[in-house]
Design a protein around this motif. Sequence first.
Motif, PDB file in Angstrom:
ATOM      1  N   ALA A 183       0.805  -1.161  -0.025  1.00 28.20           N
ATOM      2  CA  ALA A 183       0.033   0.075  -0.050  1.00 28.20           C
ATOM      3  C   ALA A 183       0.877   1.218  -0.019  1.00 28.20           C
ATOM      4  O   ALA A 183       0.380   2.398  -0.179  1.00 28.20           O
ATOM      5  CB  ALA A 183      -1.040   0.046   1.427  1.00 28.20           C
ATOM      6  N   SER A 184       2.188   1.071   0.121  1.00 30.30           N
ATOM      7  CA  SER A 184       2.994   2.388   0.358  1.00 30.30           C
ATOM      8  C   SER A 184       4.245   2.175  -0.562  1.00 30.30           C
ATOM      9  O   SER A 184       4.848   3.465  -0.983  1.00 30.30           O
ATOM     10  CB  SER A 184       3.315   2.588   1.705  1.00 30.30           C
ATOM     11  OG  SER A 184       3.779   1.421   2.417  1.00 30.30           O
ATOM     12  N   ALA A 196       0.945 -15.213   2.909  1.00 25.90           N
ATOM     13  CA  ALA A 196       0.255 -14.931   1.487  1.00 25.90           C
ATOM     14  C   ALA A 196      -1.257 -14.617   1.598  1.00 25.90           C
ATOM     15  O   ALA A 196      -1.709 -13.710   1.165  1.00 25.90           O
ATOM     16  CB  ALA A 196       0.602 -15.880   0.611  1.00 25.90           C
ATOM     17  N   PHE A 197      -2.083 -15.598   2.439  1.00 25.48           N
ATOM     18  CA  PHE A 197      -3.550 -15.254   2.575  1.00 25.48           C
ATOM     19  C   PHE A 197      -3.801 -13.955   3.321  1.00 25.48           C
ATOM     20  O   PHE A 197      -4.617 -13.230   2.977  1.00 25.48           O
ATOM     21  CB  PHE A 197      -4.067 -16.687   3.065  1.00 25.48           C
ATOM     22  CG  PHE A 197      -4.350 -17.673   1.998  1.00 25.48           C
ATOM     23  CD1 PHE A 197      -5.324 -17.507   1.347  1.00 25.48           C
ATOM     24  CD2 PHE A 197      -3.383 -18.820   1.963  1.00 25.48           C
ATOM     25  CE1 PHE A 197      -5.749 -18.754   0.408  1.00 25.48           C
ATOM     26  CE2 PHE A 197      -3.642 -19.769   1.300  1.00 25.48           C
ATOM     27  CZ  PHE A 197      -4.821 -19.790   0.363  1.00 25.48           C
ATOM     28  N   ALA A 198      -2.835 -13.689   4.431  1.00 28.10           N
ATOM     29  CA  ALA A 198      -3.284 -12.751   5.293  1.00 28.10           C
ATOM     30  C   ALA A 198      -2.929 -11.538   4.533  1.00 28.10           C
ATOM     31  O   ALA A 198      -3.950 -10.391   4.567  1.00 28.10           O
ATOM     32  CB  ALA A 198      -2.339 -12.803   6.369  1.00 28.10           C
ATOM     33  N   ALA A 241      -7.355  -6.354   0.661  1.00 32.54           N
ATOM     34  CA  ALA A 241      -8.737  -6.201   0.542  1.00 32.54           C
ATOM     35  C   ALA A 241      -9.516  -5.072   1.324  1.00 32.54           C
ATOM     36  O   ALA A 241     -10.148  -4.385   1.131  1.00 32.54           O
ATOM     37  CB  ALA A 241      -9.725  -7.784   0.354  1.00 32.54           C
ATOM     38  N   GLY A 242      -9.070  -5.603   2.596  1.00 32.70           N
ATOM     39  CA  GLY A 242      -9.760  -4.651   3.662  1.00 32.70           C
ATOM     40  C   GLY A 242      -8.972  -3.299   3.613  1.00 32.70           C
ATOM     41  O   GLY A 242      -9.975  -2.386   3.849  1.00 32.70           O
ATOM     42  N   LEU A 243      -7.922  -2.916   3.278  1.00 36.70           N
ATOM     43  CA  LEU A 243      -7.423  -1.931   3.059  1.00 36.70           C
ATOM     44  C   LEU A 243      -7.978  -1.014   1.935  1.00 36.70           C
ATOM     45  O   LEU A 243      -8.357   0.041   1.928  1.00 36.70           O
ATOM     46  CB  LEU A 243      -5.803  -1.695   3.070  1.00 36.70           C
ATOM     47  CG  LEU A 243      -4.892  -2.285   4.030  1.00 36.70           C
ATOM     48  CD1 LEU A 243      -3.350  -2.160   3.804  1.00 36.70           C
ATOM     49  CD2 LEU A 243      -5.063  -0.998   5.137  1.00 36.70           C
ATOM     50  N   GLN A 244      -8.227  -2.099   0.897  1.00 36.98           N
ATOM     51  CA  GLN A 244      -8.893  -1.357  -0.394  1.00 36.98           C
ATOM     52  C   GLN A 244     -10.414  -0.707   0.050  1.00 36.98           C
ATOM     53  O   GLN A 244     -11.148   0.272  -0.559  1.00 36.98           O
ATOM     54  CB  GLN A 244      -8.971  -2.401  -1.388  1.00 36.98           C
ATOM     55  CG  GLN A 244      -7.696  -2.700  -2.092  1.00 36.98           C
ATOM     56  CD  GLN A 244      -6.972  -1.485  -2.591  1.00 36.98           C
ATOM     57  OE1 GLN A 244      -6.029  -0.996  -1.633  1.00 36.98           O
ATOM     58  NE2 GLN A 244      -7.237  -0.792  -3.508  1.00 36.98           N
ATOM     59  N   MET A 268     -12.369  -4.992   9.974  1.00 36.19           N
ATOM     60  CA  MET A 268     -13.180  -5.698   8.950  1.00 36.19           C
ATOM     61  C   MET A 268     -12.801  -6.875   8.643  1.00 36.19           C
ATOM     62  O   MET A 268     -13.818  -7.713   8.191  1.00 36.19           O
ATOM     63  CB  MET A 268     -12.815  -4.707   7.868  1.00 36.19           C
ATOM     64  CG  MET A 268     -14.017  -3.344   7.863  1.00 36.19           C
ATOM     65  SD  MET A 268     -13.941  -2.733   6.130  1.00 36.19           S
ATOM     66  CE  MET A 268     -12.513  -1.764   6.123  1.00 36.19           C
ATOM     67  N   THR A 269     -11.673  -7.481   8.687  1.00 38.48           N
ATOM     68  CA  THR A 269     -11.386  -8.733   8.082  1.00 38.48           C
ATOM     69  C   THR A 269     -11.059  -9.717   9.256  1.00 38.48           C
ATOM     70  O   THR A 269     -10.430 -10.734   8.647  1.00 38.48           O
ATOM     71  CB  THR A 269      -9.930  -8.642   7.252  1.00 38.48           C
ATOM     72  OG1 THR A 269      -8.982  -8.000   8.278  1.00 38.48           O
ATOM     73  CG2 THR A 269     -10.180  -7.540   6.056  1.00 38.48           C
TER      74      THR A 269
END
Lengths: 227, 253
Positions: free
Chosen positions: A55-56, A111-113, A119-122, A154-155
């Motif tokens: 994300a950064s 990988a899954f986390a 997806a949560g960040l998005q 959220m996740t």
Amino acid sequence: MEDGWARFVFAYLNPDVAAEWGPKIFEGAVITIELGLATIAAGLFFGMALAVLRASAPRWVGRVIVAFVDVFRAWPPLVVIIVLFYAFPYVDLPMGAFTATWLALSLVLAAFAEEIWWAGLQSVPKGQWEAARSTGLSHLQALVWVAVPQAVRMTIPPLVNRTIAIVKGTALGSVVALPEILGQATSASSLAGNPTPLTLAALAYLAIFLPVVILGRWIETRFAWKR
Amino acid sequence: MPLTGGVVRPLLELAGLRKSYGGLDVLKGVDLAVAPGELVFVIGPSGSGKSTLLRCCNRLEEPDGGTVIVDGENILASGVDLNRVRQKIGMVFQAFNLYPHMTALGNVTLALRKVQGMARAPAEAKARDALAAVGLADKQAAYPIQLSGGQQQRVAIARALALEPKIVLFDEPTSALDPELVGSVLAVMRELKAGGMTMVVVSHELAFARDAADRVVFMDGGRIVEQGPPAAIFGSPREARTRDFVAKLAERS
Ligand SMILES: Nc1ncnc2c1ncn2[C@@H]1O[C@H](COP(=O)(O)OP(=O)(O)OP(=O)(O)O)[C@@H](O)[C@H]1O
Ligand SMILES: [Mg+2]
């Protein structure tokens, strides 16, 4: 009928066999728990690090992370364990059964986390970022203090489920002779000529994972929160 | 108002501001100067570029051309420390955008702590003052979901004010509110104005504009079509487009 039941009890619920091999199963349980905790710690830490990095960091870093994530979500964990265990001695990296299993499961969990947290960040609304940036927070500060905490909350349900599923994969370590619960139970069964140790193994897994499943459900309801 | 050589230096000065998305020109050269303590009220049809105009003022959107000068500083200059500049420019959003995982106090203290580097105790003291100023002294421990829309928007205003901005930009601050909650937010804005705050307000609250605005700006198609005192814009607009729009607004409210 009577006879069949007696034979079943002798085979699967044999008290003498249970008493003899119980301590071995217990030793296995200790390894299972250690391996599980080490996997959760490393997998979630690494998964979060990757999500934050994606994300950064520049786009090409994100693509590398996506490639890693997709590969480790595609490989069956058992394949990763076996490859690490048998391949690494050739490149002069001795790797015990514990290390190989731990590393394999941690990479898969990471990988899954990463994917779940990404997806949560998005799904953190754009307005949250705008509010944070408009008060002078940097991108990284907005990520750490505003986006990540919301993404984590959220996740929780998918993450708890995925974590439990992957940590149960500690049983796969038995394939590379890791003396965890299942490994102890299968060798004990053949030595004793009786499958009762497998019954003990099933009970040991229940004792370990049922509380985890219940804790997971509690966490899910505790943190279920609407905006 | 501070005078410099007999002329008031604007606190916010936009010149030739342009912005487009793809092929769509949303701002086509906007000039606007806002004096210290002035309340400029912006109206215009949907899509005329009002939000984009505000968002270019703190570079939430990157302008494609023109200048934005805030408190004497060209904030489009290369090398400008955007995170420092943004603390001078408060922004209040239509959707409040409060952080749902933090209390009202946490929402207000975040930037004080992380951006201004204040210690916890003084930051919280300052945040409590800001919450008290918007009439929410008793709500500091509440999470956004426990607050009404009007209360949430006032927390958002407190979050902006705690940083002691020179100017506050409001983008339809009451449009998401139930009618009975609008008044509490407008009352806070009136108080701010009375306290001398410089404000740019995009809104449809004509009654508020009539008694609180120094100037009304009508935008259409990415340009300022007409501006003047509220009485002039609402009472005797020169442009036909302004007249039509004002008539429609008046009908609705
Ligand atoms: N990020 C974006 N990407 C593409 N187009 C955009 C973007 N943001 C705004 N626009 C377009 O720019 C134009 C002006 O939008 P803007 O939000 O500034 O209008 P507005 O005057 O605030 O309207 P409203 O009264 O509906 O809020 C609209 O046509 C909108 O669709
Ligand atoms: Mg708008």
